[in-house]
Scaffold this motif. Sequence first.
Motif, PDB file in Angstrom:
ATOM      1  N   ASN A 161       0.829  -1.210   0.000  1.00  7.16           N
ATOM      2  CA  ASN A 161       0.000   0.000   0.000  1.00  7.16           C
ATOM      3  C   ASN A 161       0.863   1.259   0.000  1.00  7.16           C
ATOM      4  OD1 ASN A 161      -2.981   0.790   0.290  1.00  7.16           O
ATOM      5  ND2 ASN A 161      -2.015   2.074   1.841  1.00  7.16           N
ATOM      6  N   ASP A 162       1.958   1.250   0.774  1.00  8.22           N
ATOM      7  CA  ASP A 162       2.871   2.399   0.805  1.00  8.22           C
ATOM      8  C   ASP A 162       3.446   2.657  -0.587  1.00  8.22           C
ATOM      9  OD1 ASP A 162       2.432   2.738   3.485  1.00  8.22           O
ATOM     10  OD2 ASP A 162       4.252   1.683   4.119  1.00  8.22           O
ATOM     11  N   HIS A 163       3.835   1.574  -1.264  1.00  9.23           N
ATOM     12  CA  HIS A 163       4.402   1.719  -2.610  1.00  9.23           C
ATOM     13  C   HIS A 163       3.361   2.261  -3.581  1.00  9.23           C
ATOM     14  CE1 HIS A 163       6.953   0.806  -6.086  1.00  9.23           C
ATOM     15  NE2 HIS A 163       5.895   0.251  -6.650  1.00  9.23           N
ATOM     16  N   LEU A 164       2.151   1.731  -3.509  1.00  4.23           N
ATOM     17  CA  LEU A 164       1.105   2.112  -4.460  1.00  4.23           C
ATOM     18  C   LEU A 164       0.484   3.468  -4.157  1.00  4.23           C
ATOM     19  CD1 LEU A 164      -0.522  -1.398  -4.846  1.00  4.23           C
ATOM     20  CD2 LEU A 164       0.691  -0.122  -6.630  1.00  4.23           C
ATOM     21  N   ASN A 165       0.826   4.046  -3.013  1.00  2.00           N
ATOM     22  CA  ASN A 165       0.424   5.429  -2.762  1.00  2.00           C
ATOM     23  C   ASN A 165       1.154   6.388  -3.688  1.00  2.00           C
ATOM     24  OD1 ASN A 165      -1.585   5.360  -0.775  1.00  2.00           O
ATOM     25  ND2 ASN A 165      -0.085   5.030   0.846  1.00  2.00           N
ATOM     26  N   ASN A 166       2.309   5.945  -4.227  1.00  2.00           N
ATOM     27  CA  ASN A 166       3.129   6.793  -5.094  1.00  2.00           C
ATOM     28  C   ASN A 166       3.082   6.374  -6.562  1.00  2.00           C
ATOM     29  OD1 ASN A 166       4.297   8.421  -2.933  1.00  2.00           O
ATOM     30  ND2 ASN A 166       5.402   6.569  -2.349  1.00  2.00           N
TER      31      ASN A 166
END
Length: 463
Positions: free
Chosen positions: A124-129
Amino acid sequence: MTKQTLGPALATLTLPKKESSDPMLYLLAALASPKQLTTQKKTAIELNLNGTVITQRNAILRALCTVGPLDVYPLCLLGQSSVAGLVEEMAVVMSNVHSWMSIASTIGKGKKEALDANFLNSLNDHLNNFAFLAGTPQPSLADWTVYFSMNNAVSASELNDMLQSSGRAVQRWYDATQCSVHDAAEGVSNQFNETLLPPLVEFQMQNMLPVFHYPTLAISTAGGGSDSATANEGSKDEKGKKKDSKTAPQQSSGGELTDEQKKAAADKRAKKAAEKAAKKKNKAPAAKQEGASGGEYNISAFDIRVGKILKAWEHPEADKLYCEEIDVGEDKPRQIASGLRPFYKLEQMQNQRVLVLCNLKARPLLGFASHGMVLCASNADHTSVEFAVPPDGAAIGERVFFDSFEGGEPEAENKMNKKKILEKVAPDLKTNADGVVVWKNKVSKTSAGPCRAIHGMKDAQVA
């Protein structure tokens, strides 16, 4: 546009006997051009591509994308067509595809423990960007392999429960990826059994859409005006004309501005001009600093240092990752995870001198906080990888510079991510014909000489 003449089949793919054992491989085979690919069924998978035999599954999947229409619109599974012409982006996209496919291998069938809250939070952290895993504008092979691996790891009901409670970015990504897979399968339904695909997950839309809040705006109700909606707008007189709470200058009866109004307007314009000039003056140094780079970063943005692996061990939840403690001249060793298990034995990792890209934010990789990246040279299809190493005599912690870029402080960790500096600079970090590490043909340098690929791999990407 180059015209391609199709002759006899270029490749022969050996598929597993049961379609259900690898539906993704069967789907790619169905999507490939039948004029360029023939298939047969045996126990072990294999791809014979113009006489070159490939047996590793991820390598087969990537190679299949070069056979037929799998990397052209609308699929673009290798991501190359989606960034066509952007040479500096293509190498980064391909590297990202390789990395995510390796991660997908760690969460396949029988590896339920790898698909935990830590993994979903990191995802999720990666796909926030990023819209999709490899940084492409649409799903790539990276997204498809992770999607199928997640469905292989747990049952459909278990995965559904996990996804419904996951972050919005994961939900948005999963929904887009599952749609792209099912859409592709629908186009070859006469060659592929769609019932083999994972069932579609339906998300509650209120959990996926952003919520906007405007604290100063009150929305009127359907039945009439809300009291709060007009509270800040002044009251209305009996004729329905709004009366501002502040006394406004009176306008002349002829519709023209009075002298008082003209003076007030002139004063307002002068005040705005003064504020704008002051703002511009204050921003001038910052603008000049940004302009110095022109938005085009160079290798001096990277903090590459000489390091030494003090300790290495196998990641307990990832088949292809090593965990390392590396001395880079700081108070305590850096902890870094590297996907080097397919290329180096554990004993080869111990006490190895390496080059480390240090100014990257720490990020969790399946529960292990990795803070930095060990630089290695690799060939085009990532089947051969070797360390990029400093020369003997270079001090631990010494920063690596490049000809014509000896000065300049490295960029901050958060800026590396926010400005996507890694993606902009990394594609030009390579080895030359002598196996020396270069950036845009500018040779790397330390106090003891240039850095090299440990076995002299030439004309390779370094990442």
